[in-house]
Design an enzyme around this catalytic site. Sequence first.
Site, PDB file in Angstrom:
ATOM      1  N   ASN A 119       0.873  -1.169   0.000  1.00 21.50           N
ATOM      2  CA  ASN A 119       0.000   0.000   0.000  1.00 21.50           C
ATOM      3  C   ASN A 119       0.912   1.223   0.000  1.00 21.50           C
ATOM      4  OD1 ASN A 119      -1.749   2.080   0.518  1.00 21.50           O
ATOM      5  ND2 ASN A 119      -2.242   1.453   2.619  1.00 21.50           N
ATOM      6  N   LYS A 142       0.232   4.239  -0.297  1.00 19.48           N
ATOM      7  CA  LYS A 142      -0.381   5.473   0.222  1.00 19.48           C
ATOM      8  C   LYS A 142      -0.083   6.622  -0.756  1.00 19.48           C
ATOM      9  CE  LYS A 142      -0.108   3.460   4.727  1.00 19.48           C
ATOM     10  NZ  LYS A 142      -0.245   3.613   6.147  1.00 19.48           N
ATOM     11  N   HIS A 194      -9.661   1.498   4.677  1.00 22.46           N
ATOM     12  CA  HIS A 194      -8.396   1.700   5.395  1.00 22.46           C
ATOM     13  C   HIS A 194      -8.628   2.696   6.540  1.00 22.46           C
ATOM     14  CE1 HIS A 194      -4.315   2.897   6.333  1.00 22.46           C
ATOM     15  NE2 HIS A 194      -3.923   1.780   5.752  1.00 22.46           N
ATOM     16  N   GLU A 232      -7.025   5.110   7.552  1.00 18.54           N
ATOM     17  CA  GLU A 232      -6.776   6.512   7.205  1.00 18.54           C
ATOM     18  C   GLU A 232      -7.974   7.106   6.466  1.00 18.54           C
ATOM     19  OE1 GLU A 232      -2.960   5.871   5.329  1.00 18.54           O
ATOM     20  OE2 GLU A 232      -2.119   5.339   7.272  1.00 18.54           O
ATOM     21  N   GLU A 238      -5.693  -4.455  10.547  1.00 24.31           N
ATOM     22  CA  GLU A 238      -4.663  -3.433  10.720  1.00 24.31           C
ATOM     23  C   GLU A 238      -4.948  -2.630  11.983  1.00 24.31           C
ATOM     24  OE1 GLU A 238      -2.619  -2.532   6.686  1.00 24.31           O
ATOM     25  OE2 GLU A 238      -4.198  -1.085   7.026  1.00 24.31           O
ATOM     26  N   GLY A 285       2.274   2.558  10.637  1.00 23.77           N
ATOM     27  CA  GLY A 285       3.249   3.628  10.463  1.00 23.77           C
ATOM     28  C   GLY A 285       3.935   4.052  11.744  1.00 23.77           C
ATOM     29  N   SER A 309       3.170  -1.901  10.413  1.00 25.72           N
ATOM     30  CA  SER A 309       4.605  -2.002  10.697  1.00 25.72           C
ATOM     31  C   SER A 309       5.185  -3.381  10.413  1.00 25.72           C
ATOM     32  CB  SER A 309       4.890  -1.562  12.140  1.00 25.72           C
ATOM     33  OG  SER A 309       4.520  -0.199  12.323  1.00 25.72           O
TER      34      SER A 309
HETATM   35  P1  PGA Z   1       2.642   0.434   7.633  1.00 25.05           P
HETATM   36  O1  PGA Z   1       1.200   0.664   6.972  1.00 25.05           O
HETATM   37  O2  PGA Z   1       3.178  -0.876   7.085  1.00 25.05           O
HETATM   38  O3  PGA Z   1       3.467   1.621   7.161  1.00 25.05           O
HETATM   39  O4  PGA Z   1       2.473   0.395   9.093  1.00 25.05           O
HETATM   40  C1  PGA Z   1       0.306  -0.397   6.735  1.00 25.05           C
HETATM   41  C2  PGA Z   1      -0.962   0.119   6.113  1.00 25.05           C
HETATM   42  O5  PGA Z   1      -1.407   1.221   6.495  1.00 25.05           O
HETATM   43  O6  PGA Z   1      -1.554  -0.531   5.245  1.00 25.05           O
END
Ligand code: PGA
Length: 259
Positions: A12, A14, A99, A101, A171, A177, A215
């Site tokens: 992903n 982003k 997601h 976000e 998640e 992140g 992460s």
């Molecule tokens: P990350 O993000 O691996 O940077 O923690 C995962 C995601 O948001 O899909």
Amino acid sequence: MAKQRAKLVVGNWKMHGRLAENRVLLQAISRGAEDLPDDVRVGVCVPCPYLAQAQTLLEGGRVAWGVQDISAHEQGAYTGEVAAGMAVEFGASYAIVGHSERRAYHCEGADTVGVKAQRALAAGLTPIVCVGETLEQRDAGNTEQIVGEQLDAVLAKLSVEEVARIVVAYEPVWAIGTGRSATAQQAQDVHAFLRSRLAAKGGDAADVPLLYGGSVKPDNAEDLFSQPDIDGGLIGGASLKGKDFLAICTAAVAATAAR
Ligand code: PGA
């Protein structure tokens, strides 16, 4: 003995990328993925403007591509939105929906996420349905309630046959992140819960791929992917580095072999 399901690792990106750096990354991933066995599938969800580039560079190879969101509408006066059918025209296979976000910054509720999953399926995309709790919700002991409600809102909108065609990604918001991944056991516990919730839907729903995201890095991926109900990962930050992303894919191979 746990059932063997194929592994799936999806990047992903982003809101990251530029044409020149994407080219280097996509070519590296495409080349590296050639060496992976068939039971490890790989995808990347890119920003929409780069769909055509992903199609050009990945077509015919082992890496599928997709988008990070789609509109809840099929078409119409929805300025700024991208329809599932548009992504399909660029060869996309996946659409991330729900997601955290999007839920947090774009006010997406559970109902909208369910409609987006429907739209994706109707257009021929595989929705990757994200669920996850905040740290506050976990600390209050509400993890199962929260992810259960998020999943149920989607399941309620889909037939048994449609559910069998989705992917679910757990998640935890506190792990995204932050560099602080869930432990393999914490993730497995929630995955087992989600698996039982899916199984209750009947048909092949219990075998839906369940990805962990938050992460995931080369050094924790194998441990996570070795858990009986973790079928792969949704990878944010580490998917922007070809070497790390491929190392995570290789960890999926190792996890499969170790089972
Ligand atoms: P990350 O993000 O691996 O940077 O923690 C995962 C995601 O948001 O899909």
